[in-house]
Design an enzyme around this catalytic site. Structure first.
Site, PDB file in Angstrom:
ATOM      1  N   CYS A 199       0.816  -1.216   0.000  1.00 37.19           N
ATOM      2  CA  CYS A 199       0.000   0.000   0.000  1.00 37.19           C
ATOM      3  C   CYS A 199       0.849   1.266   0.000  1.00 37.19           C
ATOM      4  O   CYS A 199       0.450   2.281  -0.567  1.00 37.19           O
ATOM      5  CB  CYS A 199      -0.943  -0.008   1.202  1.00 37.19           C
ATOM      6  SG  CYS A 199      -2.278  -1.237   1.071  1.00 37.19           S
TER       7      CYS A 199
ATOM      8  N   TYR B 277      -2.260   9.645   1.007  1.00 36.52           N
ATOM      9  CA  TYR B 277      -0.854   9.617   1.398  1.00 36.52           C
ATOM     10  C   TYR B 277       0.005   8.727   0.504  1.00 36.52           C
ATOM     11  O   TYR B 277       1.195   8.574   0.742  1.00 36.52           O
ATOM     12  CB  TYR B 277      -0.731   9.112   2.842  1.00 36.52           C
ATOM     13  CG  TYR B 277      -1.336  10.044   3.862  1.00 36.52           C
ATOM     14  CD1 TYR B 277      -0.728  11.255   4.161  1.00 36.52           C
ATOM     15  CD2 TYR B 277      -2.520   9.713   4.513  1.00 36.52           C
ATOM     16  CE1 TYR B 277      -1.282  12.120   5.086  1.00 36.52           C
ATOM     17  CE2 TYR B 277      -3.082  10.572   5.448  1.00 36.52           C
ATOM     18  CZ  TYR B 277      -2.456  11.772   5.728  1.00 36.52           C
ATOM     19  OH  TYR B 277      -3.013  12.621   6.654  1.00 36.52           O
ATOM     20  N   LYS B 278      -0.587   8.134  -0.511  1.00 35.23           N
ATOM     21  CA  LYS B 278       0.108   7.095  -1.254  1.00 35.23           C
ATOM     22  C   LYS B 278       0.791   7.617  -2.518  1.00 35.23           C
ATOM     23  O   LYS B 278       0.604   8.737  -2.956  1.00 35.23           O
ATOM     24  CB  LYS B 278      -0.866   5.973  -1.594  1.00 35.23           C
ATOM     25  CG  LYS B 278      -1.506   5.324  -0.358  1.00 35.23           C
ATOM     26  CD  LYS B 278      -0.452   4.836   0.636  1.00 35.23           C
ATOM     27  CE  LYS B 278      -1.036   3.996   1.756  1.00 35.23           C
ATOM     28  NZ  LYS B 278      -1.772   4.778   2.753  1.00 35.23           N
ATOM     29  N   MET B 279       1.587   6.719  -3.125  1.00 35.69           N
ATOM     30  CA  MET B 279       2.334   7.091  -4.330  1.00 35.69           C
ATOM     31  C   MET B 279       1.394   7.517  -5.448  1.00 35.69           C
ATOM     32  O   MET B 279       1.683   8.451  -6.196  1.00 35.69           O
ATOM     33  CB  MET B 279       3.187   5.908  -4.786  1.00 35.69           C
ATOM     34  CG  MET B 279       4.227   5.467  -3.777  1.00 35.69           C
ATOM     35  SD  MET B 279       5.509   6.715  -3.516  1.00 35.69           S
ATOM     36  CE  MET B 279       6.356   6.637  -5.094  1.00 35.69           C
TER      37      MET B 279
END
Length: 404
Positions: free
Chosen positions: A161, A187-189
């Protein structure tokens, strides 16, 4: 905005969303014969699978849903032990509990990912699966972990994740296990606000994942849906909608560029921080495959790390809330939805993992692309930061280390 994907929103995402709004088809399902049906989710699944080098992908409403479905598709259930690192997000632990299985904590090493030696020690006759977490964009030691899993005939599931776009030995993270789970939250890529995806090379697992994510339906990849009759399962509803799929599709097409930019900025930041006594970067199990979303430093002394964190206005990683096993109050207090729902009577207590506690207490995260106080990364740069900003952050960190 908090993650690197959110910082690169642009015309690409806007066009994909406008396609969906113009079509009027917001559900992932529609007729393949309808030229107005844009099939964003279906296209995302095809392109994501190809990006990971696997045969199949199923888009979901969240990364948490992707984790839960992966466990259920693998046949993990009541009483099964699932080995999981003590440094992860609470969703990883929650997915195991909601599968009615038992999370068994494993220490992390100085990569801040699962320690293969402690993994080996924690295996019991009840162990069914290993759920590795590529934490903070850094791959686990997949060579050692896969060897252990294969020796003991366990199911390997990857929580990727926080590591979309990362790799290990030139192979995409998420493609090593029977199943891999990704998140698209802010918050992720790659960011869509929320959303996730499961990848697998196994046709049977693919059908089980699809059935579980949509009330038991068997995939009909032309975009429609059908009941699977004898092969069907009692499923739930974790489907992704076309608007989320549209944004995710645009983000996926940017992820290689996102990772390349982060690696460039992290290298520049690292080069401008001088060698400091008692301070060193964390271990990277494959530096070439690092997502480069964070630059983590380990200190020889906990007191030094805490003093530096105070000067920078952040916390050590040990204080990063629901990412640390002992701070997951709902896990520590065994707050299952129904009393007595799951055994044993507790999953984790502060102090269960002394090595993890020690390492996290000596670690400070500097943001490169993920700006998130929840993991102690409130200090640093982001993917759009200028050269001057990179220099300023490097100087501030070095000054804090020298003064503390």
């Amino acid at each position: 905005m908090a993650g690197p994907g959110a910082y690169v929103f642009g015309d690409e995402e806007r066009r994909e969303v406008e396609d969906v709004l113009t079509s009027g088809h917001l559900s992932r399902y529609g007729s393949a014969d309808d030229p107005g049906f844009t099939q964003k989710v279906h296209t995302l699944e095809q392109e994501f699978a190809a990006h990971c080098g696997v045969a199949h992908a199923v888009a979901t409403s969240s990364g948490t849903g992707a984790l839960l479905i992966s466990l259920l598709a693998a046949g993990i259930g009541p009483g099964d032990e699932v080995l999981v690192p003590g440094f992860t997000y609470v969703a990883t632990m929650g997915a195991i509990v909601h599968a009615r299985a038992v999370p068994v904590l494993v220490e992390v090493d100085e990569s801040l990912t699962m320690d293969p030696q402690d993994l080996r020690r924690k295996i019991t006759p009840r162990t069914r699966a290993v759920l590795v977490v590529h934490m903070l964009g850094n791959a686990c030691d997949m060579r050692q972990i896969r060897k252990i899993v294969e020796e003991r005939d366990l199911v390997l599931i990857e929580d990727a994740c926080q590591a979309g776009g990362g790799s290990y030995d030139g192979r995409a993270l998420g493609s090593f296990g029977a199943l891999g789970a990704f998140s698209f939250n802010r918050y992720k890529m790659m960011s869509t606000g929320d959303g996730g995806i499961v990848v697998t090379d196994d046709q049977r697992l693919y059908e089980r994942v699809f059935a579980l994510h949509d009330q038991g339906h068997i995939p009909l990849r032309a975009g429609g849906k059908m009941a699977g009759h004898a092969r069907s399962l009692i499923g739930l509803n974790f489907k992704m909608n076309e608007l989320t799929g549209a944004v995710a599709l645009a983000q996926l097409r940017k992820v290689d560029g996102i990772v390349a930019t982060l690696r460039e900025k992290k290298a520049a930041l690292r080069a401008r921080i001088p060698d400091l006594p008692g301070v060193r970067p964390r271990v990277l199990n494959d530096p070439a495959g690092d997502c480069a979303s964070l630059l983590t430093y380990l200190f020889d002394e906990r007191e030094h790390a805490e003093a530096v964190a105070a000067r920078l206005g952040v916390r050590t990683v040990a204080g990063s809330g629901w990412h640390v096993y002992g701070l997951m109050d709902q896990i520590v207090e065994h707050k299952t939805p129904v009393p007595g729902w799951s055994e044993p009577a507790r999953y984790a207590q502060p102090g269960d993992l002394p090595r993890t506690d020690d390492i996290l207490g000596r670690a400070i995260n500097i943001s490169v692309g993920v700006v998130d106080n929840g993991i102690g990364a409130g200090f640093g740069i982001n993917i759009a930061s200028s050269d001057a900003e990179i220099t300023l952050v490097a100087e501030r960190f070095a000054a804090a280390c020298e003064a503390a």
